[in-house]
Write an enzyme that holds these catalytic residues in place. Structure first.
Site, mmCIF file in Angstrom:
data_model
loop_
_atom_site.group_PDB
_atom_site.id
_atom_site.type_symbol
_atom_site.label_atom_id
_atom_site.label_comp_id
_atom_site.label_asym_id
_atom_site.label_seq_id
_atom_site.Cartn_x
_atom_site.Cartn_y
_atom_site.Cartn_z
ATOM 1 C CG HIS A 48 -37.159 -45.284 -3.411
ATOM 2 N ND1 HIS A 48 -36.275 -44.586 -2.616
ATOM 3 C CD2 HIS A 48 -38.099 -44.383 -3.790
ATOM 4 C CE1 HIS A 48 -36.670 -43.325 -2.520
ATOM 5 N NE2 HIS A 48 -37.770 -43.184 -3.218
ATOM 6 C CD GLU A 133 -35.523 -42.132 6.151
ATOM 7 O OE1 GLU A 133 -34.987 -42.090 7.274
ATOM 8 O OE2 GLU A 133 -35.466 -43.133 5.401
ATOM 9 C CB CYS A 201 -34.741 -49.274 9.766
ATOM 10 S SG CYS A 201 -34.595 -50.326 8.322
ATOM 11 C CG ASN A 231 -32.766 -50.692 1.258
ATOM 12 O OD1 ASN A 231 -32.614 -51.892 1.060
ATOM 13 N ND2 ASN A 231 -33.856 -50.044 0.858
#
Length: 322
Positions: A48, A133, A201, A231
């Site tokens: 992204h 996701e 993550c 994120n």
């Protein structure tokens, strides 16, 4: 003005930018172009970030929304965010050669979902509705997974057996917000079990830790990243929650407004996990032109993770193209 100019500084977060999964995915497309030649089709954005997508397009990558847009027999790369088994099936039906660039940490969540579903658990997937996701993970066990999109959705959760209930999460969420959501879920379902290992993550967590450190000292935090990057958007939220008076998400330096810098002596800079370093360098150059030439790098967490390229690609790279 001269003393103030000398006191202006920039705190640059480390780690920032590319994580191992993003680096692997981008390099996979680049290597595929070198190995097989253009065009190489990519389902969805490989990562992204607008700049990365445009750069790969210029090299011959063709980005499509669905596999049905890929001509039969061609090569298609699956993005770092992962895809559902249904997408793999569609590609096989159309005779497409696939390169699966799904981040190994996303694959880990997929495997957890399959394992818990096989044991007939209800799975509460914490994540954002519509994110690629989430769609990929949900597709692994659609009859067992329900999405929990933030605190407001906790009260709407319905389960068959509270004694067989587990939560998993999208890998790019805010650590703090996820913990709040889990705490609320456990108020409703005290027997809710945690995933075997942390789903958020390492890179997402490390970048959030780093931005907390610079936000405590900066009036303004600039986060480099695209608007569809989960994120990156979380980094803005974390900066605001941990001391910054203002924080903005910018694709590149041209998005920065001079008004943001008025009265500011310390600017924090970081970047999301899908952002190449050249975009951060552009922001630093832009700030230096406006009197923020004193740059200090603030390292919070050492980072050295690396992932091997997708196996389909490694196999062909070992041998010359016929």
């Amino acid at each position: 003005m001269e003393p103030q100019s000398r006191n202006r500084r920039v705190l640059v977060a480390k780690p920032r930018g590319y994580c191992a999964g993003v680096d692997r995915a981008v390099v996979a497309v680049e290597k595929a172009l070198e190995q097989y030649g253009a065009p190489i089709y990519v389902r969805k954005q490989i990562v992204h970030n607008t700049h990365v997508v445009k750069t790969l397009e210029a090299k011959g990558a063709v980005f499509v929304e669905e596999t049905e847009e890929v001509p039969e027999g061609e090569i298609v790369v699956f993005s770092a965010h992962g895809v559902s088994p249904a997408v793999h099936g569609e590609a096989k039906e159309r005779g497409l050669r696939t390169i699966d660039a799904t981040c190994p940490l996303v694959t880990k969540v997929h495997n957890e979902a399959k394992r818990f579903a096989a044991q007939d658990y209800d799975i509460l997937l914490i994540g954002h509705e519509g994110h690629e996701e989430v769609e990929g993970t949900s597709g692994e066990a659609p009859d067992h997974i329900q999405l929990v999109d933030g605190l407001d959705s906790v009260d709407r959760v319905r389960v068959k057996d509270p004694g067989k209930l587990v939560w998993l999460s999208q890998t790019t969420l805010s650590v703090d917000e996820t913990e709040e959501t889990v705490a609320r879920l456990k108020e409703r379902f005290p027997t809710l079990i945690d995933p075997p290992s942390d789903d958020i993550c390492y890179a997402t967590q490390n970048r959030q830790v780093a931005v907390k450190e610079i936000a405590a000292e900066a009036e303004l935090v600039i986060v480099v990243g695209s608007d569809n990057s989960s994120n990156s958007k979380r980094l803005v939220e974390v900066a605001l929650d941990h001391g910054a008076d203002a924080s903005y998400l910018v694709d590149n330096a041209s998005f920065i407004q001079d008004a943001w810098l008025e009265g500011v002596t310390t600017v924090g800079v970081t970047s999301g996990a899908s952002v190449p370093e050249e975009l951060v360098e552009g922001v630093l150059a832009h700030l230096a032109e406006r009197g923020f030439a004193d740059v200090e790098q603030v390292e919070s967490v050492p980072e050295s993770m690396r992932f091997a390229l997708p196996h389909e690609l490694r196999k062909d790279l070992r041998a010359p193209v016929a």
